[in-house]
Scaffold this motif. Structure first.
Motif, PDB file in Angstrom:
ATOM      1  N   ALA A  92       0.811  -1.224   0.000  1.00  0.00           N
ATOM      2  CA  ALA A  92       0.000   0.000   0.000  1.00  0.00           C
ATOM      3  C   ALA A  92       0.842   1.271   0.000  1.00  0.00           C
ATOM      4  CB  ALA A  92      -0.936   0.007   1.207  1.00  0.00           C
ATOM      5  N   LEU A  93       1.990   1.257   0.669  1.00  0.00           N
ATOM      6  CA  LEU A  93       2.790   2.471   0.779  1.00  0.00           C
ATOM      7  C   LEU A  93       3.342   2.980  -0.547  1.00  0.00           C
ATOM      8  CD1 LEU A  93       3.388   4.233   3.196  1.00  0.00           C
ATOM      9  CD2 LEU A  93       5.636   3.159   3.382  1.00  0.00           C
ATOM     10  N   PRO A  94       3.539   2.130  -1.583  1.00  0.00           N
ATOM     11  CA  PRO A  94       3.961   2.680  -2.879  1.00  0.00           C
ATOM     12  C   PRO A  94       3.014   3.725  -3.472  1.00  0.00           C
ATOM     13  CG  PRO A  94       4.441   0.341  -2.835  1.00  0.00           C
ATOM     14  CD  PRO A  94       3.669   0.653  -1.571  1.00  0.00           C
ATOM     15  N   VAL A  95       1.793   3.826  -2.947  1.00  0.00           N
ATOM     16  CA  VAL A  95       0.933   4.917  -3.413  1.00  0.00           C
ATOM     17  C   VAL A  95       1.529   6.269  -3.011  1.00  0.00           C
ATOM     18  CG1 VAL A  95      -1.122   3.469  -3.264  1.00  0.00           C
ATOM     19  CG2 VAL A  95      -0.534   4.953  -1.346  1.00  0.00           C
ATOM     20  N   ILE A  96       2.436   6.261  -2.010  1.00  0.00           N
ATOM     21  CA  ILE A  96       3.135   7.478  -1.593  1.00  0.00           C
ATOM     22  C   ILE A  96       4.543   7.512  -2.178  1.00  0.00           C
ATOM     23  CG2 ILE A  96       4.038   8.773   0.383  1.00  0.00           C
ATOM     24  CD1 ILE A  96       1.760   7.605   2.045  1.00  0.00           C
ATOM     25  N   THR A  97       5.275   6.384  -2.052  1.00  0.00           N
ATOM     26  CA  THR A  97       6.659   6.371  -2.531  1.00  0.00           C
ATOM     27  C   THR A  97       6.738   6.420  -4.061  1.00  0.00           C
ATOM     28  OG1 THR A  97       6.667   3.947  -2.392  1.00  0.00           O
ATOM     29  CG2 THR A  97       7.527   5.170  -0.499  1.00  0.00           C
ATOM     30  N   GLY A  98       5.731   5.879  -4.752  1.00  0.00           N
ATOM     31  CA  GLY A  98       5.731   5.926  -6.213  1.00  0.00           C
ATOM     32  C   GLY A  98       5.752   7.348  -6.756  1.00  0.00           C
ATOM     33  N   PRO A  99       4.812   8.218  -6.328  1.00  0.00           N
ATOM     34  CA  PRO A  99       4.859   9.609  -6.780  1.00  0.00           C
ATOM     35  C   PRO A  99       6.146  10.332  -6.381  1.00  0.00           C
ATOM     36  CG  PRO A  99       2.697   9.107  -5.878  1.00  0.00           C
ATOM     37  CD  PRO A  99       3.573   7.918  -5.587  1.00  0.00           C
ATOM     38  N   GLY A 132       9.864   1.774 -11.246  1.00  0.00           N
ATOM     39  CA  GLY A 132       9.834   3.014 -11.999  1.00  0.00           C
ATOM     40  C   GLY A 132      10.800   2.993 -13.171  1.00  0.00           C
ATOM     41  N   VAL A 133      11.959   2.325 -12.982  1.00  0.00           N
ATOM     42  CA  VAL A 133      12.927   2.168 -14.071  1.00  0.00           C
ATOM     43  C   VAL A 133      12.460   1.094 -15.053  1.00  0.00           C
ATOM     44  CG1 VAL A 133      15.298   1.553 -14.670  1.00  0.00           C
ATOM     45  CG2 VAL A 133      14.852   2.922 -12.639  1.00  0.00           C
ATOM     46  N   SER A 168       3.013  -0.942 -17.558  1.00  0.00           N
ATOM     47  CA  SER A 168       4.022  -0.042 -18.133  1.00  0.00           C
ATOM     48  C   SER A 168       3.523   0.579 -19.430  1.00  0.00           C
ATOM     49  CB  SER A 168       5.327  -0.793 -18.388  1.00  0.00           C
ATOM     50  OG  SER A 168       5.187  -1.761 -19.410  1.00  0.00           O
ATOM     51  N   GLU A 169       2.717  -0.155 -20.194  1.00  0.00           N
ATOM     52  CA  GLU A 169       2.174   0.378 -21.441  1.00  0.00           C
ATOM     53  C   GLU A 169       1.116   1.449 -21.192  1.00  0.00           C
ATOM     54  OE1 GLU A 169       2.724  -3.712 -24.112  1.00  0.00           O
ATOM     55  OE2 GLU A 169       0.733  -3.064 -23.455  1.00  0.00           O
ATOM     56  N   LEU A 170       0.318   1.275 -20.144  1.00  0.00           N
ATOM     57  CA  LEU A 170      -0.750   2.224 -19.853  1.00  0.00           C
ATOM     58  C   LEU A 170      -0.242   3.475 -19.135  1.00  0.00           C
ATOM     59  CD1 LEU A 170      -3.589  -0.196 -18.635  1.00  0.00           C
ATOM     60  CD2 LEU A 170      -3.310   0.831 -20.898  1.00  0.00           C
ATOM     61  N   ALA A 171       0.909   3.377 -18.457  1.00  0.00           N
ATOM     62  CA  ALA A 171       1.413   4.498 -17.666  1.00  0.00           C
ATOM     63  C   ALA A 171       1.998   5.592 -18.571  1.00  0.00           C
ATOM     64  CB  ALA A 171       2.479   4.008 -16.694  1.00  0.00           C
ATOM     65  N   PRO A 172       1.589   6.842 -18.409  1.00  0.00           N
ATOM     66  CA  PRO A 172       2.207   7.943 -19.160  1.00  0.00           C
ATOM     67  C   PRO A 172       3.672   8.099 -18.755  1.00  0.00           C
ATOM     68  CG  PRO A 172       0.128   8.624 -18.149  1.00  0.00           C
ATOM     69  CD  PRO A 172       0.488   7.311 -17.551  1.00  0.00           C
ATOM     70  N   ASP A 173       4.488   8.627 -19.647  1.00  0.00           N
ATOM     71  CA  ASP A 173       5.901   8.806 -19.350  1.00  0.00           C
ATOM     72  C   ASP A 173       6.081   9.759 -18.173  1.00  0.00           C
ATOM     73  OD1 ASP A 173       8.651   8.434 -19.766  1.00  0.00           O
ATOM     74  OD2 ASP A 173       8.785  10.311 -20.892  1.00  0.00           O
ATOM     75  N   GLY A 174       6.929   9.359 -17.241  1.00  0.00           N
ATOM     76  CA  GLY A 174       7.169  10.158 -16.047  1.00  0.00           C
ATOM     77  C   GLY A 174       6.277   9.802 -14.878  1.00  0.00           C
ATOM     78  N   LYS A 175       5.294   8.912 -15.090  1.00  0.00           N
ATOM     79  CA  LYS A 175       4.364   8.537 -14.026  1.00  0.00           C
ATOM     80  C   LYS A 175       4.379   7.029 -13.766  1.00  0.00           C
ATOM     81  CE  LYS A 175       1.169  12.389 -14.944  1.00  0.00           C
ATOM     82  NZ  LYS A 175       1.919  13.035 -16.008  1.00  0.00           N
ATOM     83  N   PHE A 234       2.666   1.835 -10.969  1.00  0.00           N
ATOM     84  CA  PHE A 234       3.018   0.569 -10.319  1.00  0.00           C
ATOM     85  C   PHE A 234       2.659   0.596  -8.837  1.00  0.00           C
ATOM     86  CE2 PHE A 234       5.497  -0.366 -14.125  1.00  0.00           C
ATOM     87  CZ  PHE A 234       5.313  -1.738 -14.223  1.00  0.00           C
ATOM     88  N   GLY A 235       2.684   1.779  -8.225  1.00  0.00           N
ATOM     89  CA  GLY A 235       2.213   1.884  -6.852  1.00  0.00           C
ATOM     90  C   GLY A 235       0.734   1.566  -6.740  1.00  0.00           C
ATOM     91  N   ALA A 236      -0.052   2.042  -7.704  1.00  0.00           N
ATOM     92  CA  ALA A 236      -1.485   1.718  -7.726  1.00  0.00           C
ATOM     93  C   ALA A 236      -1.703   0.233  -7.954  1.00  0.00           C
ATOM     94  CB  ALA A 236      -2.182   2.529  -8.816  1.00  0.00           C
ATOM     95  N   LEU A 237      -0.879  -0.370  -8.812  1.00  0.00           N
ATOM     96  CA  LEU A 237      -0.965  -1.819  -9.012  1.00  0.00           C
ATOM     97  C   LEU A 237      -0.662  -2.558  -7.721  1.00  0.00           C
ATOM     98  CD1 LEU A 237      -1.257  -4.236 -10.995  1.00  0.00           C
ATOM     99  CD2 LEU A 237       1.211  -4.053 -11.381  1.00  0.00           C
TER     100      LEU A 237
END
Length: 422
Positions: free
Chosen positions: A81-88, A142-143, A341-348, A353-356
């Motif tokens: 759940a915490l990647p919803v914060i660390t991802g951004p 993210g990479v 990765s295909e659905l995610a806009p570049d830079g996001k 992946f945090g939402a996933l």
């Protein structure tokens, strides 16, 4: 001069590890191969200690089952759940710093766990481990999510291979360490993560290589307004429910069949070894079958597997079920990560992946509760496997609907682009 020699030595060793596991002919760039090698070492370090945590808390610390359950719930909740914060944060500020922070956090967590004398110490250690997991994985995915379409699936297949290899080797090391000292596996894991944290400090060039950045609020606003991605997350929930049974239903059923808790080890060994074997097939399978079609086929395989599972109540038959399940697992995980990765806009990408990960945590938590209740309370094989077959059927229906929804979206997007082009 000595620091320069040490850095060159470390780079040479890490490059040899990466080259050993990942052939350059696969078209994977060197920095991604190094990250995949890091994933293997991270998984090995984790599973040197993780399988022994419950035993240590019960036998050495004398903690109640409720406390032990709380510890693992905290680990799952924070890690997913915490990647919803660390991802951004990764999408805004870059990869290297949070990667180092995550690995060092896990080092501190496992060391603190080795010094814990009661519930408060174990829970505090788990908080650090969970925080470290979220920070590290947000940076790494993210990479991975920024890789080109022609290689991204291959990266996620190899990532699954690296993780499985660590799952197989890590417990072996933990078993060797525990013969010398019951605390040694946790301290060894802490030391491993400490050195991995130092090594990962060299990945600062990733921030220069992938320069696309997004503001924190903008990243989450993109996720929350992306109806196609939210529909995809809903599509994955049945799979996460079924994925949880690898850690809940399968080992519990194995123990019930044999009357021995050690039978659970056979489940994980079958899953780990068959996953390593099947990775070669997985690499070729995605050259023939697209990720969206793979979701559909994997749910068909899962549905068929759970339908035939009640045919026999022997350990050998259960291991056959686990083997077939592992085939689906080896294909569906890279497919889900590729689509993300295909659905995610570049830079996001890290935010997506945090939402996933959040969807993973929700589905797995529900699956863990229902799975344990079905096996321990209901105890009727036809009902247990029938429920899992029903969930697989729901997943199949959602996967088919998602696949069909993609074509109209692409056509409408193409028309908009043409009209904008004048």
């Amino acid at each position: 001069m000595k620091l320069e020699r040490d850095d060159r030595t470390t780079h040479w060793i890490s490059t040899r590890i990466a080259s050993f596991f990942i052939d350059q002919r696969l078209g994977i760039p060197q920095h991604i191969r190094l990250l995949l090698a890091l994933q293997f070492l991270m998984s090995l370090s984790t599973f040197t200690a993780m399988p022994l945590m419950a035993v240590h808390m019960a036998d050495r610390l004398g903690l109640a089952a409720a406390v032990i359950g709380t510890v693992f719930t905290i680990h799952l909740a924070l890690g997913r759940a915490l990647p919803v914060i660390t991802g951004p944060l990764v999408d805004r500020f870059g990869f290297r710093n949070l990667m180092v922070l995550g690995l060092m956090g896990r080092a501190a967590g496992f060391f603190l766990f080795s010094t814990a004398t009661g519930a408060s110490g174990a829970i505090s250690a788990t908080l650090l481990i969970g925080l470290g997991t979220a920070a590290y994985e947000s940076s790494l995915y993210g990479v991975f999510g920024r890789q080109p379409d022609e290689t991204v699936t291959r990266v996620f297949v190899l990532n699954n291979f690296a993780l499985n290899l660590g799952v197989v080797i890590g417990p072996m090391l933990g078993t060797l360490f525990i013969f010398h000292d019951t605390l040694l596996p946790f301290r060894a894991a802490a030391l491993f993560f400490f050195f991995l944290g130092i090594w990962s400090a060299r990945f600062g060039y990733l921030d220069e290589r992938y320069t696309s950045r997004s503001p924190i609020v903008g990243s989450w606003s993109s996720v929350m307004t992306d109806r196609r991605f939210l529909w995809f997350l809903a599509t994955t929930l049945p799979w996460w429910f079924l994925f949880a049974q690898l850690f809940v239903a399968f080992p519990l059923v194995a123990a019930q069949i044999t009357g021995s808790e050690s039978a659970a080890n056979a489940v994980f060994l079958t899953n780990g070894v068959s996953g390593l074997i099947f990775v070669v097939v997985s690499l070729f399978a995605f050259d023939w079958i697209k990720s969206r079609e793979m979701l559909v086929l994997c749910h068909v395989l899962l549905f068929a597997t759970y339908c035939i599972a009640p045919a026999s109540q022997t350990l050998s038959w259960l291991l056959v079920v686990v083997f077939v399940y592992t085939i689906a697992e080896s294909l569906i995980l890279p497919a889900i990560e590729t689509i993300t990765s295909e659905l995610a806009p570049d830079g996001k990408q890290a935010t997506y992946f945090g939402a996933l990960g959040l969807a993973w945590g929700i589905g797995a938590a529900f699956g863990s509760y229902v799975g344990s209740w079905m096996v321990l309370e209901v105890r009727v094989p036809a009902m247990i496997w029938g429920l899992y077959a029903s969930v697989a059927a729901i997943g199949l229906g959602l996967a088919i609907a998602f696949r069909r929804s993609e074509r109209p979206f692409k056509l409408s997007s193409l028309n908009v682009e043409r009209s904008c082009g004048g």
